[in-house]
Design a protein around this motif. Structure first.
Motif, PDB file in Angstrom:
ATOM      1  N   LYS A 172       0.832  -1.206   0.000  1.00 42.59           N
ATOM      2  CA  LYS A 172       0.000   0.000   0.000  1.00 42.59           C
ATOM      3  C   LYS A 172       0.867   1.257   0.000  1.00 42.59           C
ATOM      4  CE  LYS A 172      -3.601   0.335   2.571  1.00 42.59           C
ATOM      5  NZ  LYS A 172      -4.473   0.364   3.775  1.00 42.59           N
ATOM      6  N   ALA A 175       2.204   2.503  -3.345  1.00 38.46           N
ATOM      7  CA  ALA A 175       1.303   3.293  -4.186  1.00 38.46           C
ATOM      8  C   ALA A 175       1.345   4.744  -3.718  1.00 38.46           C
ATOM      9  CB  ALA A 175      -0.113   2.739  -4.109  1.00 38.46           C
ATOM     10  N   LYS A 176       0.781   5.647  -4.514  1.00 42.09           N
ATOM     11  CA  LYS A 176       0.865   7.067  -4.191  1.00 42.09           C
ATOM     12  C   LYS A 176      -0.296   7.552  -3.318  1.00 42.09           C
ATOM     13  CE  LYS A 176       1.213   8.197  -8.597  1.00 42.09           C
ATOM     14  NZ  LYS A 176       1.550   6.922  -9.273  1.00 42.09           N
ATOM     15  N   ASP A 177      -1.246   6.686  -3.003  1.00 44.67           N
ATOM     16  CA  ASP A 177      -2.494   7.116  -2.372  1.00 44.67           C
ATOM     17  C   ASP A 177      -2.274   7.921  -1.096  1.00 44.67           C
ATOM     18  OD1 ASP A 177      -3.339   5.528  -4.406  1.00 44.67           O
ATOM     19  OD2 ASP A 177      -4.551   4.180  -3.207  1.00 44.67           O
ATOM     20  N   ASP A 178      -1.375   7.445  -0.229  1.00 41.59           N
ATOM     21  CA  ASP A 178      -1.173   8.088   1.069  1.00 41.59           C
ATOM     22  C   ASP A 178       0.080   8.962   1.129  1.00 41.59           C
ATOM     23  OD1 ASP A 178      -3.450   6.853   2.135  1.00 41.59           O
ATOM     24  OD2 ASP A 178      -2.317   5.037   2.610  1.00 41.59           O
ATOM     25  N   HIS A 179       0.802   9.063   0.041  1.00 41.59           N
ATOM     26  CA  HIS A 179       2.072   9.783   0.078  1.00 41.59           C
ATOM     27  C   HIS A 179       1.900  11.251   0.461  1.00 41.59           C
ATOM     28  CE1 HIS A 179       4.525   6.811  -2.649  1.00 41.59           C
ATOM     29  NE2 HIS A 179       3.993   6.243  -1.585  1.00 41.59           N
ATOM     30  N   THR A 181      -0.376  12.751   2.235  1.00 44.98           N
ATOM     31  CA  THR A 181      -0.691  12.912   3.660  1.00 44.98           C
ATOM     32  C   THR A 181       0.556  12.753   4.510  1.00 44.98           C
ATOM     33  OG1 THR A 181      -2.949  12.085   3.342  1.00 44.98           O
ATOM     34  CG2 THR A 181      -2.059  12.017   5.579  1.00 44.98           C
ATOM     35  N   LYS A 212       7.452   7.784  -7.471  1.00 43.04           N
ATOM     36  CA  LYS A 212       8.059   6.447  -7.407  1.00 43.04           C
ATOM     37  C   LYS A 212       9.396   6.405  -6.679  1.00 43.04           C
ATOM     38  CE  LYS A 212       5.845   5.090 -11.749  1.00 43.04           C
ATOM     39  NZ  LYS A 212       6.068   4.669 -13.164  1.00 43.04           N
TER      40      LYS A 212
END
Length: 272
Positions: A172, A175-179, A181, A212
């Motif tokens: 998880k 991936a960039k979803d939480d980066h 935050t 990345k």
């Protein structure tokens, strides 16, 4: 960091443990390290206890509180409250150990002590366990990671597998979803010009790589005999997700001290 720039990576060193196994698959590396009695002694006498208890800040906090007590009743009440403060939990001590070893051996730069963010006595903070910068070769990268502690005899232990296991959590984080935050949390804890500059370097690499160029760390803290199966198969699975320019390092540290006694080993509670 002393007088050096944050990008120098200059951190007082502690003795290395003994690497008992290692491997690599693409952008994912892994190793198992035994911590000797000498290393444990160095840790116990300094950085491990400091990291668990945020000792310098805690001492200042307690001194301030004692100064506010002006009557015997207030002083007695304060002493009773301090005496009731529980010792840190084994997983918290294991997490602090991972932070210390990553700082001393792998170029991690922590801009904030996680102990300061605990709002309740037994709370675990949401989000990634590890958020910082990885400093090497005069540059910096964003660092995200997870820490698991386990006394389970099976290899790998359950904390490595399943939806709540380390590997899934690292997938998880890849991936960039939480980066954003995590980057926002990190940015607001850059309190010196050196740290701000290091953050800008790392964030710049993240932007140029379209999210990345990140260093992931997965840390397993054990009180069992070293076993390559703790990491090898899980690391190969992670290599399907983590690819260049992202990198991941999985490390299992094997301690000669039972997990249940880690809080006693570091002995951070001293309210005077």
């Amino acid at each position: 960091m002393g007088e050096n720039s944050a990008l120098d990576g200059a951190v007082p060193r502690i003795s290395q443990g003994i690497e008992v196994y290692a491997g690599k698959d693409g952008a994912v590396s892994w190793s198992g390290v035994e911590l000797t009695a000498d290393v444990m002694r160095e840790l116990r006498e300094g950085p491990w206890a400091e990291r668990v208890g945020d000792l310098a800040a805690t001492r200042d906090f307690l001194t301030e509180l004692r100064g506010l007590a002006t009557t015997d009743m207030e002083t007695d009440t304060l002493k009773a409250l301090l005496a009731s403060e529980p010792e840190p939990l084994p997983w918290q001590v294991g997490e602090a150990l991972a932070e210390v070893l990553l700082e001393h051996w792998h170029g991690a730069l922590w801009l904030w002590d996680g102990a300061r963010d605990r709002r309740t006595r037994k709370a675990s903070l949401p989000g990634a366990d590890l958020v910082g910068l990885c400093v090497a070769d005069g540059s910096a990268r964003l660092l995200f990671g997870e820490v698991k502690s386990s006394s389970e005899q099976s290899a790998p232990p359950g904390v490595m597998t399943g939806s709540d296991g380390m590997i899934h959590q690292l997938e998880k984080l890849s991936a960039k979803d939480d980066h954003l935050t995590l980057m926002k949390w990190l940015r607001f804890r850059c309190l010196t010009p050196e740290h701000k500059a290091a953050y800008q370097t790392a964030a710049g690499r993240w932007v140029k790589s379209m999210g990345k160029d990140v260093q992931l760390f997965g840390c397993l803290v054990r009180d069992t005999a070293p076993e390559p199966k703790d990491l090898s198969n899980r690391a190969k699975e992670l290599a399907k997700t983590v690819v260049e320019p992202m990198h991941a390092l999985l490390t299992a540290w094997y301690l000669p001290v039972a997990m249940s006694s880690w809080p006693d080993h570091v002995g951070v509670l001293d309210h005077g």
